[in-house]
Design an enzyme around this catalytic site. Structure first.
Site, PDB file in Angstrom:
ATOM      1  N   ARG A 130     -56.863  17.366 -66.322  1.00 17.02           N
ATOM      2  CA  ARG A 130     -56.850  18.960 -66.852  1.00 17.02           C
ATOM      3  C   ARG A 130     -57.420  19.680 -67.093  1.00 17.02           C
ATOM      4  NH1 ARG A 130     -55.560  14.063 -70.823  1.00 17.02           N
ATOM      5  NH2 ARG A 130     -53.393  14.467 -71.065  1.00 17.02           N
ATOM      6  N   LYS A 152     -58.480  33.500 -61.297  1.00 16.25           N
ATOM      7  CA  LYS A 152     -57.175  33.697 -60.583  1.00 16.25           C
ATOM      8  C   LYS A 152     -56.315  32.575 -60.022  1.00 16.25           C
ATOM      9  CE  LYS A 152     -54.723  38.077 -61.659  1.00 16.25           C
ATOM     10  NZ  LYS A 152     -53.785  38.977 -60.581  1.00 16.25           N
ATOM     11  N   GLU A 194     -60.752  46.138 -49.697  1.00 14.73           N
ATOM     12  CA  GLU A 194     -60.135  46.189 -50.953  1.00 14.73           C
ATOM     13  C   GLU A 194     -61.469  46.738 -51.399  1.00 14.73           C
ATOM     14  OE1 GLU A 194     -58.077  45.081 -52.288  1.00 14.73           O
ATOM     15  OE2 GLU A 194     -56.860  43.406 -51.110  1.00 14.73           O
ATOM     16  N   LYS A 249     -65.388  44.367 -58.899  1.00 13.63           N
ATOM     17  CA  LYS A 249     -64.143  43.723 -59.716  1.00 13.63           C
ATOM     18  C   LYS A 249     -64.706  42.871 -61.006  1.00 13.63           C
ATOM     19  CE  LYS A 249     -61.229  40.806 -59.493  1.00 13.63           C
ATOM     20  NZ  LYS A 249     -59.913  39.880 -58.533  1.00 13.63           N
ATOM     21  N   GLU A 259     -56.037  41.292 -67.236  1.00 15.49           N
ATOM     22  CA  GLU A 259     -55.091  41.956 -66.965  1.00 15.49           C
ATOM     23  C   GLU A 259     -53.731  42.346 -67.503  1.00 15.49           C
ATOM     24  OE1 GLU A 259     -52.989  42.242 -62.723  1.00 15.49           O
ATOM     25  OE2 GLU A 259     -53.645  40.446 -63.506  1.00 15.49           O
ATOM     26  N   ARG A 263     -57.704  45.736 -65.633  1.00 11.04           N
ATOM     27  CA  ARG A 263     -57.684  45.207 -64.634  1.00 11.04           C
ATOM     28  C   ARG A 263     -55.887  45.577 -63.743  1.00 11.04           C
ATOM     29  NH1 ARG A 263     -58.780  38.642 -64.647  1.00 11.04           N
ATOM     30  NH2 ARG A 263     -58.675  38.756 -62.145  1.00 11.04           N
ATOM     31  N   ASN A 267     -54.705  47.753 -59.085  1.00 14.99           N
ATOM     32  CA  ASN A 267     -53.609  47.581 -58.298  1.00 14.99           C
ATOM     33  C   ASN A 267     -53.321  48.505 -57.176  1.00 14.99           C
ATOM     34  OD1 ASN A 267     -52.655  44.804 -58.704  1.00 14.99           O
ATOM     35  ND2 ASN A 267     -51.785  45.157 -60.461  1.00 14.99           N
ATOM     36  N   HIS A 270     -51.385  48.953 -53.676  1.00 15.30           N
ATOM     37  CA  HIS A 270     -50.907  47.775 -54.378  1.00 15.30           C
ATOM     38  C   HIS A 270     -49.287  47.739 -54.374  1.00 15.30           C
ATOM     39  CE1 HIS A 270     -54.976  45.902 -53.452  1.00 15.30           C
ATOM     40  NE2 HIS A 270     -54.138  44.904 -53.502  1.00 15.30           N
ATOM     41  N   HIS A 274     -47.667  45.771 -51.223  1.00 14.98           N
ATOM     42  CA  HIS A 274     -46.944  44.653 -51.004  1.00 14.98           C
ATOM     43  C   HIS A 274     -44.913  44.907 -50.614  1.00 14.98           C
ATOM     44  CE1 HIS A 274     -49.593  43.024 -54.864  1.00 14.98           C
ATOM     45  NE2 HIS A 274     -49.484  42.197 -54.022  1.00 14.98           N
ATOM     46  N   HIS A 287     -52.626  41.376 -45.314  1.00 15.65           N
ATOM     47  CA  HIS A 287     -52.894  42.433 -46.701  1.00 15.65           C
ATOM     48  C   HIS A 287     -53.402  43.057 -46.940  1.00 15.65           C
ATOM     49  CE1 HIS A 287     -52.524  42.460 -51.425  1.00 15.65           C
ATOM     50  NE2 HIS A 287     -53.980  42.631 -51.357  1.00 15.65           N
TER      51      HIS A 287
HETATM   52  N1  NAD Z   1     -57.193  35.185 -56.761  1.00 19.42           N
HETATM   53  C1  NAD Z   1     -57.637  36.166 -56.958  1.00 19.42           C
HETATM   54  O1  NAD Z   1     -57.271  36.992 -57.696  1.00 19.42           O
HETATM   55  C2  NAD Z   1     -56.285  36.962 -54.897  1.00 19.42           C
HETATM   56  C3  NAD Z   1     -56.505  38.668 -55.322  1.00 19.42           C
HETATM   57  C4  NAD Z   1     -56.349  39.338 -53.989  1.00 19.42           C
HETATM   58  C5  NAD Z   1     -56.142  38.100 -52.942  1.00 19.42           C
HETATM   59  N2  NAD Z   1     -55.541  36.791 -53.647  1.00 19.42           N
HETATM   60  C6  NAD Z   1     -55.059  35.641 -52.600  1.00 19.42           C
HETATM   61  O2  NAD Z   1     -55.904  35.890 -51.267  1.00 19.42           O
HETATM   62  C7  NAD Z   1     -54.828  35.275 -50.173  1.00 19.42           C
HETATM   63  C8  NAD Z   1     -55.645  35.448 -49.059  1.00 19.42           C
HETATM   64  O3  NAD Z   1     -56.650  35.860 -48.848  1.00 19.42           O
HETATM   65  P1  NAD Z   1     -57.590  36.170 -47.209  1.00 19.42           P
HETATM   66  O4  NAD Z   1     -57.169  37.204 -46.835  1.00 19.42           O
HETATM   67  O5  NAD Z   1     -59.044  35.531 -47.219  1.00 19.42           O
HETATM   68  O6  NAD Z   1     -56.356  34.360 -46.619  1.00 19.42           O
HETATM   69  P2  NAD Z   1     -57.506  33.661 -45.740  1.00 19.42           P
HETATM   70  O7  NAD Z   1     -57.982  32.943 -46.552  1.00 19.42           O
HETATM   71  O8  NAD Z   1     -56.110  33.381 -45.448  1.00 19.42           O
HETATM   72  O9  NAD Z   1     -58.332  34.024 -44.526  1.00 19.42           O
HETATM   73  C9  NAD Z   1     -57.788  34.786 -43.541  1.00 19.42           C
HETATM   74  C10 NAD Z   1     -57.976  33.561 -42.151  1.00 19.42           C
HETATM   75  O10 NAD Z   1     -59.189  34.137 -41.766  1.00 19.42           O
HETATM   76  C11 NAD Z   1     -60.266  32.177 -41.448  1.00 19.42           C
HETATM   77  N3  NAD Z   1     -61.747  32.609 -42.245  1.00 19.42           N
HETATM   78  C12 NAD Z   1     -62.414  32.550 -43.696  1.00 19.42           C
HETATM   79  N4  NAD Z   1     -63.305  33.016 -43.496  1.00 19.42           N
HETATM   80  C13 NAD Z   1     -63.434  32.699 -42.533  1.00 19.42           C
HETATM   81  C14 NAD Z   1     -65.121  32.230 -41.851  1.00 19.42           C
HETATM   82  N5  NAD Z   1     -66.132  33.134 -42.649  1.00 19.42           N
HETATM   83  N6  NAD Z   1     -64.970  32.279 -40.192  1.00 19.42           N
HETATM   84  C15 NAD Z   1     -63.546  32.162 -39.518  1.00 19.42           C
HETATM   85  N7  NAD Z   1     -62.358  32.266 -39.775  1.00 19.42           N
HETATM   86  C16 NAD Z   1     -62.570  32.523 -41.156  1.00 19.42           C
HETATM   87  C17 NAD Z   1     -58.587  32.038 -42.288  1.00 19.42           C
HETATM   88  O11 NAD Z   1     -59.068  30.556 -41.605  1.00 19.42           O
HETATM   89  C18 NAD Z   1     -58.134  32.782 -42.050  1.00 19.42           C
HETATM   90  O12 NAD Z   1     -57.075  31.964 -41.073  1.00 19.42           O
HETATM   91  C19 NAD Z   1     -53.967  35.385 -50.482  1.00 19.42           C
HETATM   92  O13 NAD Z   1     -52.578  33.929 -50.541  1.00 19.42           O
HETATM   93  C20 NAD Z   1     -53.413  36.050 -51.973  1.00 19.42           C
HETATM   94  O14 NAD Z   1     -52.514  36.309 -52.764  1.00 19.42           O
HETATM   95  C21 NAD Z   1     -56.323  36.314 -54.600  1.00 19.42           C
HETATM   96 ZN    ZN Z   2     -55.223  42.905 -52.499  1.00 21.46          ZN
END
Ligand code: NAD
Ligand code: ZN
Length: 389
Positions: A130, A152, A194, A249, A259, A263, A267, A270, A274, A287
């Site tokens: 939990r 999130k 971003e 942020k 949100e 918040r 977007n 986006h 998206h 993305h």
């Molecule tokens: N929770 C939230 O508020 C929120 C907001 C925006 C996006 N997201 C989520 O974030 C995700 C995308 O995140 P991302 O763009 O970081 O992608 P990711 O976590 O997939 O990382 C991108 C790639 O880079 C590699 N990588 C990461 N750090 C590295 C480093 N320092 N050295 C070498 N390789 C590295 C990873 O292995 C991966 O292959 C999506 O799933 C999205 O939905 C969440």
């Molecule tokens: Zn984004």
């Protein structure tokens, strides 16, 4: 070496929510502070380090060694790198691993990776027993300025992204910007989208800093740049802007944890972004690349709504290009299809798309009165990228 998180001019950022407050540290070579910070939070149980295969190969051993050297018991699990790991089947494997290893309430999950690992490990931390403590150690630019902040967490469902999740605030976010040195150049560029977004919606000074740094960035953003060319020195020059983008942020989350209003501004870019991601097939555009194109199109919408002047649209476009980001709709995307998907976006309320539109550099507003025909005109006249674009 200068340590900006300890520099009185740039103290730790703080996020305060009804669930408590936590520090957000952003700067080069910060990792070594982790054990002291964790002790200060009274975290002394087992640390369940969750990472992905790629991040773990670069940064897993140093993190493990540091924490074990400080007397912690550390258990590690690396999921396959990539969005596909944000899946309930992976969550289930992580539960097996932790429960099989006798996880306790006083333990903590450490999420070492980008947004994928942060969302996945965060969800595991939110739900196992939990809920246990969570520490975010973001390793992508996107995670440092966006996904690791605000609590999130979640995974995808076959019917859509991020449909299963929970709010679970971390106890600490430690962004060691030196870890970006190993991030593939294209992922780094996508993260800048971003950062630009945060500047446009809330911080004109950040926008100017990004403009000033853009000539230096060109070296970083070359397609042929290898991870080693993203030298630590150059990354350090950007630590201060990364921290400032994270602060946008942080400020938004502090105003609006769940949100409801403010918040929404995050977007920006986006709505169309998206739709572009979905239309081109996830993985074709990163993305951040889709968001960059989405910001260009939203700027065009703002121009036609007479919210933004042509010089601002041009300035944003120049900045996106300087950071190696695209602004044209990819070849092969049917404008009619793009429009249809956009109008189905989940942020639609009462049949109207809610657009985040810039009203100045550093200020944006949410509008639900954008005529559909105006959006159609923007999408149809935006033009698509030449194959080499
Ligand atoms: N929770 C939230 O508020 C929120 C907001 C925006 C996006 N997201 C989520 O974030 C995700 C995308 O995140 P991302 O763009 O970081 O992608 P990711 O976590 O997939 O990382 C991108 C790639 O880079 C590699 N990588 C990461 N750090 C590295 C480093 N320092 N050295 C070498 N390789 C590295 C990873 O292995 C991966 O292959 C999506 O799933 C999205 O939905 C969440
Ligand atoms: Zn984004």
């Amino acid at each position: 070496m200068q340590n900006i998180a300890n520099d009185p001019a740039s103290p730790a950022l703080t996020i305060t929510t009804p669930a408590g407050s936590y520090a957000v540290l952003v700067g080069p070579n910060l990792l070594h502070e982790l054990p002291v910070r964790m002790r200060a939070l009274n975290l002394s149980g087992t640390l369940w380090l969750i990472s992905d295969s790629q991040v773990f190969s670069h940064h897993g051993a140093p993190v493990e060694n540091l924490l074990r050297g400080a007397g912690y018991r550390v258990e590690s699990y690396a999921v396959p790198a990539g969005e596909a790991s944000k899946d309930l089947a992976v969550v289930s494997k992580l539960y097996d691993w932790m429960i099989g290893g006798a996880v306790e309430r006083r333990d903590a999950v450490l999420a070492l990776g980008g947004g994928v690992v942060g969302d996945l490990a965060g969800f595991v931390a939110a739900t196992v027993l939990r809920g246990i403590a969570l520490i975010q150690l973001p390793t992508t630019l996107l995670a440092m300025v966006d996904s690791a902040l605000g609590g999130k967490t979640g995974v995808n469902h076959p019917l859509g992204k991020n449909l299963i999740g929970a709010f679970h605030q971390p106890r600490l976010v430690l962004s060691d910007t030196s870890m970006l040195a190993t991030l593939p150049a294209r992922e780094l560029r996508a993260g800048w989208a971003e950062v630009v977004k945060h500047a446009v919606i809330r911080d004109a000074g950040l926008f100017q800093e990004l403009e000033a740094l853009s000539s230096e960035f060109k070296v970083l953003s070359l397609e042929e740049a290898t991870p080693t060319q993203n030298s630590e020195l150059k990354i350090q020059n950007f630590a201060q802007v990364i921290r400032r983008a994270a602060k946008v942020k942080v400020d938004v989350v502090n105003i609006d944890e769940r949100e409801t209003g403010e918040r929404m501004l995050l977007n920006y870019g986006h709505t169309l972004g998206h739709a572009l991601e979905a239309l081109t097939g996830y993985g074709t555009l990163l993305h951040g690349e889709a968001v960059a194109i989405g910001m260009e199109l939203a700027a065009q919408v703002a121009l036609r709504m007479e919210l933004w002047g042509p010089e601002s649209v041009e300035r944003q476009r120049r900045l996106l290009h300087a950071y190696g980001l695209p602004t044209a709709i990819p070849a092969g995307v049917d404008p009619a299809h793009l429009l249809e998907l956009t109008l189905r976006d989940k942020k639609v309320r009462a049949g109207r798309v809610r657009w985040v539109l810039p009203a100045a550099i550093g200020a944006a507003e949410v509008r639900d009165d954008v005529p559909e025909d105006l959006v159609r005109a923007v999408v149809e006249s935006a033009g698509t990228a030449r194959p080499a674009d």
